[in-house]
Design an enzyme around this catalytic site. Structure first.
Site, mmCIF file in Angstrom:
data_model
loop_
_atom_site.group_PDB
_atom_site.id
_atom_site.type_symbol
_atom_site.label_atom_id
_atom_site.label_comp_id
_atom_site.label_asym_id
_atom_site.label_seq_id
_atom_site.Cartn_x
_atom_site.Cartn_y
_atom_site.Cartn_z
ATOM 1 N N HIS A 1 0.816 -1.221 0.000
ATOM 2 C CA HIS A 1 0.000 0.000 0.000
ATOM 3 C C HIS A 1 0.848 1.269 0.000
ATOM 4 O O HIS A 1 0.342 2.349 -0.309
ATOM 5 C CB HIS A 1 -0.972 -0.001 1.197
ATOM 6 C CG HIS A 1 -0.334 0.303 2.506
ATOM 7 N ND1 HIS A 1 0.105 -0.677 3.376
ATOM 8 C CD2 HIS A 1 -0.070 1.479 3.124
ATOM 9 C CE1 HIS A 1 0.588 -0.116 4.461
ATOM 10 N NE2 HIS A 1 0.504 1.181 4.338
ATOM 11 N N LEU B 1 -9.658 -19.511 -5.951
ATOM 12 C CA LEU B 1 -10.966 -20.040 -6.299
ATOM 13 C C LEU B 1 -11.758 -19.024 -7.106
ATOM 14 O O LEU B 1 -12.508 -19.383 -7.994
ATOM 15 C CB LEU B 1 -11.720 -20.432 -5.024
ATOM 16 C CG LEU B 1 -13.109 -21.045 -5.184
ATOM 17 C CD1 LEU B 1 -13.034 -22.334 -6.036
ATOM 18 C CD2 LEU B 1 -13.733 -21.338 -3.832
ATOM 19 N N ASP C 1 0.167 -7.611 1.399
ATOM 20 C CA ASP C 1 0.586 -6.215 1.595
ATOM 21 C C ASP C 1 2.110 -6.084 1.580
ATOM 22 O O ASP C 1 2.688 -5.342 2.370
ATOM 23 C CB ASP C 1 0.017 -5.659 2.909
ATOM 24 C CG ASP C 1 0.100 -4.128 2.964
ATOM 25 O OD1 ASP C 1 0.101 -3.491 1.891
ATOM 26 O OD2 ASP C 1 0.198 -3.581 4.077
ATOM 27 N N SER D 1 4.957 2.437 7.968
ATOM 28 C CA SER D 1 4.655 1.275 7.134
ATOM 29 C C SER D 1 5.845 0.926 6.246
ATOM 30 O O SER D 1 6.406 1.802 5.575
ATOM 31 C CB SER D 1 3.427 1.553 6.257
ATOM 32 O OG SER D 1 2.269 1.639 7.048
#
Length: 552
Positions: free
Chosen positions: A263, A429, A293, A374
């Site tokens: 991000h 899936l 992430d 982050s």
């Protein structure tokens, strides 16, 4: 008895009159005068000059007989001062001690003379009161002056005068001794002031020796890892001149590979990396995986300081950890916070930009992890990176709760991103869903299972007829009612494997059950959801012909 009283007694005895007290407390004597040579009118006129409207004497000095004789002789008012005694037109006269002896009665008008005929009490209390008032005023003024002096002295002691330090030539030992023996002659003269020797004392140098167990102090951890922590500036296409966001990253190699959060670089038209020495480099994206992430970028540089990666599986709750990053932008670059490991193997739910909700296993810590941190490292006591901090995973509603991606989980993803640009071997899936447990199903009336919200139209499961609104109850014969149940089933699969999916469609009481076989795809970490459809099943309640399975 004073002279006036004696004279009054004699005249009373002669005239046969009597003493009386008027309404104002004045003593007067009534009677007839023996001298009848003066007329009544003249005597009355003399009386009016001697007394006011209240009957009080206006002046005194001569006796009654003198006043009578003056009136009889016809002297004018300007030539002869009025007598102390007044006389009315009937020849009666009276006198008063009020003008010269006012303490003969109290203020209420009661006669204050003693019963034994002695002199009346003297007026002494008024003088005492005046004296007391004067003394009181003097004491108050003195106290005020003393208080002002004390306050002025206190302010001079409390105030901190500015101290200026001026340099002076070095003094010889003889000069120092002579100055120390000579008393200071003038406070305003700087020539006789001895300048004290002021020095700055440094503490002992920190022991750089590493303990036998290899653990480092927080300062040693910072000095070791700080050169490996970089700042990342994200420039958008809309505004290429100003960074729209910023974050942190970790140098994992000397030739410029940097590990960070996905991000942090999301939506970037350009990336700039700032090293700890403020050198700036343009960066390129190697690969990004929104599911975990994590992302890898690279700068064109050599001989960089790479971080040492530790084993996150060895962490213990309560162990000290340190976080380094750039909270609130590069103005606070290299900020360091310290905490402990608060929890391990925490499973949290994360909502991606696509709206998809995924589960992640993370490290919980109370070290501060704020926006800008982050992508920065979480470091153990040995100066090894054991986690990648992510403010996106951290809760903004609670204090002291931060999360980091374990480095053991990040390492294989990082290797795939560098080698392939995406994560390999991860199955897909192709659905988004809501889990319905047995309890929730019984309470809400829904069939327990995975309630499908949308289906990727590029996946085989869509081609076999699964639609939004269907509820998956089993996969390969295993009941699935939670994220953990689905994860357990898919972990044993690889891209290209097939599986059997059982699902129900329709309202309660009119449900149809279907079983289809679908091929799994490969999850490349692409966050694009434009291919997902929320189309529901057909009105007939049967999947399309291409995806028809068995029904019950």
């Amino acid at each position: 008895m004073n002279e006036h009283e004696k004279r009054d007694s004699a005249e009373q005895a002669t005239s046969g009159g009597s003493n009386e007290i008027n309404e104002n407390g004045c003593t007067y004597h009534s009677g007839r005068v023996s001298d009848s040579s003066a007329s009544s009118d003249e005597l009355y006129s003399s009386y009016k000059r001697s007394y006011d409207s209240q009957g009080n004497s206006r002046s005194f000095g001569s006796d009654a007989s003198e006043g009578a004789r003056s009136a009889a002789q016809g002297k004018s008012d300007d030539e002869k001062q009025s007598s102390e005694y007044g006389m009315n037109k009937n020849g009666e006269y009276r006198y008063s001690y009020e003008d010269y002896n006012r303490i003969s009665y109290d203020p209420s008008g009661v006669d204050g003379s003693s019963e034994d005929g002695g002199e009346p009490p003297r007026r002494g209390k008024s003088g005492i009161k005046v004296f007391a008032i004067i003394i009181t005023v003097l004491l108050i003024v003195t106290a005020a002056i003393l208080a002002g002096v004390v306050l002025s002295s206190s302010e001079e002691e409390v105030s901190s005068p500015a101290i200026s330090v001026s340099s002076a030539p070095a003094l010889s030992e003889e000069s120092k001794e002579s100055l120390s023996d000579t008393p200071q002659e003038s406070s305003s003269s700087h020539e006789n002031i001895r300048v004290p020797e002021l020095t700055i004392t440094s503490h002992e140098e920190e022991d750089t020796y590493i303990r036998s167990d290899g653990k480092l102090t927080t300062t040693q951890i910072y000095e070791k890892v700080r050169p490996s922590v970089v700042g990342i500036l994200n420039y958008s296409a809309e505004n290429p001149l100003t960074a729209s966001s910023s974050g942190s990253g970790i140098l994992v190699s000397g030739d410029g590979f940097i590990l960070t959060n996905a991000h942090v670089i999301s939506g970037a038209a350009g990336l700039v990396v700032v090293l700890d020495n403020n050198e700036e480099y343009a960066a390129t994206v190697i690969g990004a995986d929104t599911t975990t992430d994590l992302a890898v970028i690279k700068i064109d540089a050599e001989n960089l300081t790479a971080a040492t990666l530790g084993d996150s599986d060895q962490l213990k709750v309560g162990e000290k950890v340190v976080a380094i990053g750039n909270p609130a932008g590069l103005n606070l670059a290299g900020s360091t916070t310290e905490g402990i490991v608060s929890g391990l193997e925490r499973t949290i739910s994360v909502t991606l930009d696509s709206g998809e909700s995924i589960s992640m296993e993370v490290i919980q810590t109370d070290a501060a992890i704020n926006p800008g941190n982050s992508g920065g490292p979480l470091i153990n006591e040995y100066g090894q990176v054991i986690g990648i901090n992510s403010s996106r995973l951290s809760s903004s509603n609670y204090n002291g709760i931060g999360f980091a991606i374990p480095i053991n989980h990040a390492l294989p993803i990082m290797e795939d991103l560098i080698r392939y640009g995406y994560v390999t071997g991860r199955v897909k899936l192709g659905i988004t869903y809501y889990p319905i447990s047995e309890v929730v199903g019984a309470m809400s009336g829904y069939t327990p299972g995975l309630l499908v919200y949308s289906v990727d139209t590029t996946m085989d499961i869509y081609a076999k007829g699964l639609r939004a609104g269907d509820i998956i109850t089993e996969i390969d014969g295993v009941s699935v009612t939670s994220k953990e149940d689905l994860k357990t089933v898919l972990e044993e699969k690889s891209p290209g494997d097939t599986l059997t999916v059982t699902f129900v469609r329709g309202n309660s009481g009119a449900e149809s059950t279907y079983t289809v076989t679908a091929t799994l795809g490969e999850d490349t970490g692409n966050s694009d959801t434009s291919s997902y459809s929320t189309e529901t099943g057909g009105a007939s309640g049967v999947p399309t012909a291409a995806g028809r399975g068995s029904s019950t």
